[in-house]
Design a protein around this motif. Sequence first.
Motif, PDB file in Angstrom:
ATOM      1  N   ILE A 167     -19.809  46.728 -62.905  1.00 22.59           N
ATOM      2  CA  ILE A 167     -20.371  47.695 -63.685  1.00 22.59           C
ATOM      3  C   ILE A 167     -19.141  48.351 -62.542  1.00 22.59           C
ATOM      4  O   ILE A 167     -19.565  48.147 -61.610  1.00 22.59           O
ATOM      5  N   GLY A 168     -18.799  49.168 -63.394  1.00 22.26           N
ATOM      6  CA  GLY A 168     -17.482  50.147 -62.014  1.00 22.26           C
ATOM      7  C   GLY A 168     -18.412  51.333 -61.836  1.00 22.26           C
ATOM      8  O   GLY A 168     -18.317  52.092 -63.131  1.00 22.26           O
ATOM      9  N   ILE A 169     -18.372  51.956 -61.040  1.00 26.76           N
ATOM     10  CA  ILE A 169     -18.790  53.315 -60.536  1.00 26.76           C
ATOM     11  C   ILE A 169     -17.286  54.112 -59.848  1.00 26.76           C
ATOM     12  O   ILE A 169     -17.199  53.613 -59.331  1.00 26.76           O
ATOM     13  N   VAL A 170     -17.810  55.483 -60.047  1.00 22.97           N
ATOM     14  CA  VAL A 170     -17.022  56.423 -59.727  1.00 22.97           C
ATOM     15  C   VAL A 170     -17.560  57.478 -59.152  1.00 22.97           C
ATOM     16  O   VAL A 170     -18.338  57.926 -59.802  1.00 22.97           O
ATOM     17  N   PHE A 171     -17.038  57.325 -57.746  1.00 27.57           N
ATOM     18  CA  PHE A 171     -17.770  58.635 -57.542  1.00 27.57           C
ATOM     19  C   PHE A 171     -17.107  60.192 -57.206  1.00 27.57           C
ATOM     20  O   PHE A 171     -16.280  59.735 -57.610  1.00 27.57           O
ATOM     21  N   GLN A 172     -17.595  61.403 -57.070  1.00 28.38           N
ATOM     22  CA  GLN A 172     -17.209  62.118 -57.022  1.00 28.38           C
ATOM     23  C   GLN A 172     -16.430  62.769 -56.004  1.00 28.38           C
ATOM     24  O   GLN A 172     -15.626  63.500 -56.242  1.00 28.38           O
ATOM     25  N   SER A 173     -16.425  61.912 -54.763  1.00 31.54           N
ATOM     26  CA  SER A 173     -16.063  62.363 -54.062  1.00 31.54           C
ATOM     27  C   SER A 173     -14.882  61.024 -53.439  1.00 31.54           C
ATOM     28  O   SER A 173     -14.314  60.499 -52.301  1.00 31.54           O
ATOM     29  N   PHE A 174     -14.616  60.835 -54.532  1.00 31.30           N
ATOM     30  CA  PHE A 174     -12.991  58.953 -54.208  1.00 31.30           C
ATOM     31  C   PHE A 174     -13.894  58.164 -53.701  1.00 31.30           C
ATOM     32  O   PHE A 174     -13.964  57.149 -53.866  1.00 31.30           O
ATOM     33  N   ASN A 175     -13.892  58.536 -52.417  1.00 32.98           N
ATOM     34  CA  ASN A 175     -14.731  57.122 -51.455  1.00 32.98           C
ATOM     35  C   ASN A 175     -13.867  55.854 -51.665  1.00 32.98           C
ATOM     36  O   ASN A 175     -14.145  54.579 -51.433  1.00 32.98           O
ATOM     37  N   LEU A 176     -12.717  56.477 -50.831  1.00 31.63           N
ATOM     38  CA  LEU A 176     -11.312  55.895 -50.703  1.00 31.63           C
ATOM     39  C   LEU A 176     -11.272  55.390 -49.516  1.00 31.63           C
ATOM     40  O   LEU A 176     -12.109  55.180 -48.717  1.00 31.63           O
ATOM     41  N   PHE A 177     -11.303  53.408 -49.270  1.00 31.78           N
ATOM     42  CA  PHE A 177     -11.629  52.624 -48.017  1.00 31.78           C
ATOM     43  C   PHE A 177      -9.267  53.438 -47.632  1.00 31.78           C
ATOM     44  O   PHE A 177      -8.936  53.354 -47.559  1.00 31.78           O
ATOM     45  N   PRO A 178     -10.170  54.351 -46.315  1.00 32.95           N
ATOM     46  CA  PRO A 178      -9.147  55.333 -45.633  1.00 32.95           C
ATOM     47  C   PRO A 178      -7.979  54.528 -45.062  1.00 32.95           C
ATOM     48  O   PRO A 178      -6.748  54.824 -44.258  1.00 32.95           O
ATOM     49  N   HIS A 179      -8.561  53.284 -44.590  1.00 36.20           N
ATOM     50  CA  HIS A 179      -8.160  52.427 -43.667  1.00 36.20           C
ATOM     51  C   HIS A 179      -7.083  51.392 -44.465  1.00 36.20           C
ATOM     52  O   HIS A 179      -6.264  50.689 -43.754  1.00 36.20           O
TER      53      HIS A 179
END
Lengths: 246, 259
Positions: free
Chosen positions: A80-92
């Motif tokens: 299951i893929g989920i995409v959030f409102q606040s992107f939540n990419l890994f900044p590092h």
Amino acid sequence: MSALAVERLTKSFGKHVVLRGVDLEVAEHEVVALIGASGSGKSTLLRCINLLEAIDEGRIFLADREITGARDVNAVRRRIGIVFQSFNLFPHMNVMRNVTLAPRDVLGLSKAEAETRAVELLDRFGLADKRLEYPDRLSGGQQQRVAIVRALAMRPELMLLDEVTSALDPELVAEVLQVIGELAQGGMTMVLATHEMSFARDIANRVCFLDEGRILEVGTPDEIFTNPKEPRTQQFLERIIKARRL
Amino acid sequence: MAIALGSTAVFFVVVAVAITHAPGWPEVRRQFFDWGEFKATFPEVARAFLLNVKIFCIAEVLILVFALVLAVLRSLPGPVFFPLRALAIVYADLFRGIPTILVIAMLGFGAPALGLSYIPKSVIFWGIVSLVLIYSAYVSEVYRAGIDSIHPSQEAAARSLGLSRGQTLRRVILPQAVRRVIPPLLNDFIGLQKDTALVGTLGAIEAFQQSQIDTNATFNFTAYLSAAVLFVAITIPLARFTDWLVLRDRRRRVAGGTT
Ligand SMILES: Nc1ncnc2c1ncn2[C@@H]1O[C@H](COP(=O)(O)OP(=O)(O)O)[C@@H](O)[C@H]1O
Ligand SMILES: [Mg+2]
């Protein structure tokens, strides 16, 4: 066969009951839009489906197999893929690393395999030249597209999208909606919480109106948007239309 | 800038004049600032100082690893891990509470006195063990603050991709947390570098102990100055480097806008 089935799902945080017996069935290749006031439980429902929240009662089925109480939650989540409102990419991590992390660590793909897969997706969604950028160098729209690609790289059978355009500047919304439109055309099964009513109308096969933790009304976009039966649905839609006009 | 330099210069001149006109100054000068004595003791103290550096380096590596284990133990969720969490908390409280010199004395004199054949008798060994035990308590708190500062949405994003809890910690949480706490970590290591001198109280001939030997032989305290110069030569660059990192971090955050 249904891609997803939710039966009598109940969820509370402490004394605060957030979902009060939600039933929802999603067929393969179907796109279901969840609409409802903020606080009505859309995010919580999506997080429960992805087993990010423990549920109190009810059952959830993925491709007709029950996933509630699954021993290996990680095995369920990778489908299951989920995409959030606040992107939540890994900044590092740069874009490539963000996208290849789970395919390599979870699916066990080799670096080359994972990168081939990532490059293909990044190219398809107009991010080819961003492979080596870090998230803080991308616009919100680009970040959200990377987040979608990151989820797609796991080849999920179901995508959950939680108000993925709500944190974006208005001029960046279209590029993200376009990506989702492409996914729908490609036959991806999706459940999306959204405040973009015209988009929901265009893309969804069915629309669910969530109100205080219940699905109050379900129908085709036409039924819900032109001819809502429930007074609360009418109120909600009127409020939205007014807010847009102002 | 010019004003800052000027006022600093004036300040130091005033202090210098006040000190050199004090009635006891000629005596102090002979006792602490004897150039001949400095030249004579410096090489020996510097050689002994290598032991401080060695203790520092070994202790530092062990602390970085051990403290990380403690911090991770404390971040484990759920009732199953309660005993481990509790143990880590008691440990941190205990070793932050006891004065460093006491731990060094108890372990350094006590452990070898047990006379057990299978434990080392070297006071340097026990000195390092003491420093590791104490500093790990502090450093684990620093790590923990770093782990806590990572927004839960990062964990949710990682777990939603199917990463296990361990993978999430290793790939997503810790790399970000450690980056954030490098300046406070370096601060703790400035303290550690100074505290290596305490191992001298066990009789190990490090810089402080060596200067003490020299002083006792000549009744002149200039050897202490040699030791002080050596410590400062290491800690000041470390302190400036830390400041620079903090500043760079702040600039980046301003430039980057978001977290
Ligand atoms: N982790 C949580 N702890 C406590 N309350 C929560 C938590 N997450 C959501 N809620 C509450 O659940 C309700 C529904 O929230 P949410 O699912 O985010 O609604 P929506 O996405 O429709 O805006 C809100 O009242 C919110 O305050
Ligand atoms: Mg929400």
